[in-house]
Design an enzyme around this catalytic site. Structure first.
Site, PDB file in Angstrom:
ATOM      1  N   LYS A  73      11.121  37.825  30.503  1.00 27.89           N
ATOM      2  CA  LYS A  73      10.076  38.401  29.599  1.00 27.89           C
ATOM      3  C   LYS A  73       9.523  39.431  29.844  1.00 27.89           C
ATOM      4  CE  LYS A  73       8.777  34.840  26.487  1.00 27.89           C
ATOM      5  NZ  LYS A  73       7.246  33.980  26.487  1.00 27.89           N
ATOM      6  N   ASP A 109       5.600  36.351  19.854  1.00 21.46           N
ATOM      7  CA  ASP A 109       4.857  35.412  20.470  1.00 21.46           C
ATOM      8  C   ASP A 109       3.273  35.599  19.593  1.00 21.46           C
ATOM      9  OD1 ASP A 109       7.066  33.652  21.883  1.00 21.46           O
ATOM     10  OD2 ASP A 109       6.037  34.699  23.662  1.00 21.46           O
TER      11      ASP A 109
END
Ligand code: ATR
Length: 288
Positions: A73, A109
């Site tokens: 990520k 997210d």
């Protein structure tokens, strides 16, 4: 190849290491089917040394976009052509979108977390007193989202206090963040409107519920909504104890579904069939 050959080759990819237990293939394939989009979601096992090549492949024909997860990520940022503001602020990307002939990084997210809070738990974070457990990537996304949504104060408690301090320092200009040491935890729990566990404590390993809580025994919030980002098991020890104390709870599945929906909407330009995605994720979670 048939006239539909190029359609059949359309795909979204997951870049992960390992990719084994992801619910995303089930969720996105169900969404593509539901909307009649001829595309597939494929999970790829990409070791760190293969990340650049895997990202280069996303520039080829037929690729709608990708998801990125552990451990890529952060490393993926340097391989992209641009970033959405959230991804830049959080310093992590979970979604890659084809845009303007290049690859743009997004982080869905935080948006997924807020949608789960508002739509499923009916909780408005504006003005809320929040206690966050953990200081990793998930904590960064959640803290950033909550401050952006107008949370009054975010207390951070982490096993390694230096990491919590680093997170607090990184977002200091966005709102009021405070590190809570172990001795300050019960006061923080007393004041909290919302408790979020972003640590991996309580997550199933090898299919077994470890039956551990990230809170010390006997400590629970007085009146807060308790959110655990863990969804396997569906009810962690923290959520069971909170329920037994009469507190409202939410596990990590709604956030997982909504972060996926936000990615799907960027890739396809269509409204994601959220109920279908959730049902597919729940079915994939059930032991066969
Ligand atoms: P993610 O990106 O999912 O947040 P991470 O960056 O590895 O993953 O962060 C994991 C979080 O869970 C951290 O806050 C970690 O605490 P440390 O910073 O002290 O490592 C927390 N965590 C993991 N295992 C833990 C344990 N057994 N007890 C307490 N906290 C734990």
């Amino acid at each position: 190849m048939s006239a539909h050959g190029s359609d059949a080759a359309r795909r979204a990819l997951l870049l992960a290491w390992p990719a084994g237990h992801s619910l995303s293939p089930a969720m996105h394939d169900a969404a593509f089917r539901e909307l009649g989009i001829a595309a597939r979601y494929e999970a790829r096992e990409v070791p760190p040394e293969g990340l650049a090549e895997a990202v280069a492949e996303l520039r080829g024909p037929g690729v709608l976009g990708a998801n990125v997860t552990v451990p890529h990520k952060e490393a993926v940022l340097a391989l992209l052509d641009g970033l959405e503001p959230e991804a830049a602020a959080i310093g992590a990307v979970n979604t890659i979108v084809r845009a303007d002939g290049g690859l743009r990084g997004a982080n869905t997210d935080g948006a997924g977390f807020l949608r789960a809070l508002r739509q499923d738990a009916g909780f408005d974070p504006a003005g809320a007193e929040v206690l966050l457990l953990g200081a990793g990537g998930a904590a960064r996304a959640v803290a950033h989202a909550l401050l952006g949504a107008g949370a009054a104060r975010v207390g951070l408690h982490n096993r390694t206090p230096e990491r919590a301090a680093a997170l607090a320092a990184a977002f200091a200009e966005r709102g009021e963040l405070r590190v809570l040491e172990a001795g300050e935890l019960s006061g923080g729990l007393e004041r909290a409107d919302l408790l979020v566990n972003t640590t991996s404590v309580g997550m199933a390993r090898g299919g077994r519920d470890p039956d551990v809580s990230p809170l010390p025994a006997g400590l629970l919030p007085r009146r807060a909504l308790v959110v655990d980002l863990v969804y396997r098991p569906a009810r962690t020890r923290l959520l069971r104890e909170a329920e037994a104390a009469g507190l409202p709870t939410q596990n990590g599945l709604p956030m997982l579904v909504y972060q996926g929906a936000e990615a799907f909407e960027r890739w396809t330009g269509r409204a994601a069939p959220v109920a279908v995605m959730r049902a597919a994720a729940e079915a994939a979670l059930r032991p066969s």
